[in-house]
Enzyme design. Sequence first.
Site, PDB file in Angstrom:
ATOM      1  CD  GLU A  52     -23.245  14.831  13.027  1.00  0.00           C
ATOM      2  OE1 GLU A  52     -22.852  14.810  11.846  1.00  0.00           O
ATOM      3  OE2 GLU A  52     -23.763  15.824  13.554  1.00  0.00           O
ATOM      4  CG  ASP A  56     -17.749  10.668  10.959  1.00  0.00           C
ATOM      5  OD1 ASP A  56     -18.439  10.333   9.985  1.00  0.00           O
ATOM      6  OD2 ASP A  56     -16.540  10.953  10.871  1.00  0.00           O
ATOM      7  CG  ASP A 121     -26.272  14.601  10.973  1.00  0.00           C
ATOM      8  OD1 ASP A 121     -25.422  13.978  10.300  1.00  0.00           O
ATOM      9  OD2 ASP A 121     -26.647  15.753  10.697  1.00  0.00           O
ATOM     10  CD  GLU A 124     -22.315   9.846  11.353  1.00  0.00           C
ATOM     11  OE1 GLU A 124     -21.581   9.371  10.466  1.00  0.00           O
ATOM     12  OE2 GLU A 124     -22.425  11.084  11.537  1.00  0.00           O
TER      13      GLU A 124
END
Length: 239
Positions: A52, A56, A121, A124
Amino acid sequence: MTNLSYPRRQKQLESLLQIIGIQSLALVNWQLLDLALTHPSVSSQANYEQLEFVGDAVVRLVAAEVLWEVYPDWKVGEFAAIRSVLVSDRILAFLATKYSIESYLLVTSSDKEGQQSRLADAFEAVLGALYLSTHTLELIRPWLDPHFMQLATEIRSDPARLNYKAALQEWTQGHFKVLPEYRVIENTQGHRPMATDERFSAQVWLQDRLLGQGIGRSIKAAEQAAAQVAFRVLSQQEE
């Protein structure tokens, strides 16, 4: 890449990528993709948290490249404000839902709170796994770009959706390591509040320096207006 040792899970992940529209399955690191779809409630060690973190950065890069390539006439302030919306939990959860990612997410039945955040989450993390499979964006941009292009156009056509506060916060944290401060007052006519678009006035400060002022019918609108002015000021200083 080597397939998983669990044929059923392998078929599940292949099904997900087919839904997304990824054709080059031979390039996928299946171990990473499996990890990207494993919630921390299942394993405190082997879960999607690190992917994650990578994802991001990936989603922000994709958004930045799309905006730069497709809308070269837009200002940096618009880029930042629109990107902050594109990479928000709300949008990422929306995209995760579109591709039924939750159906492939390993999560304990006791952990059902915060669905939007969990989906964002996981989305990502999937992007992180796909990026690390090739260390390029070739498994991501062909299917994610159209979403971002459509959303960016919709967001820009509706200024109320632009998030200059988030863009300004990102800017000040990156450049000055501090958060901006907002000061808001309610404008009145005598003792009665003004029931107009000028009901609230906001100022945004950074390190004892007034960066911008704005007005709006709500506190949020006034702060967004002030943030837009402030972001324009800071952007011009960088030129």
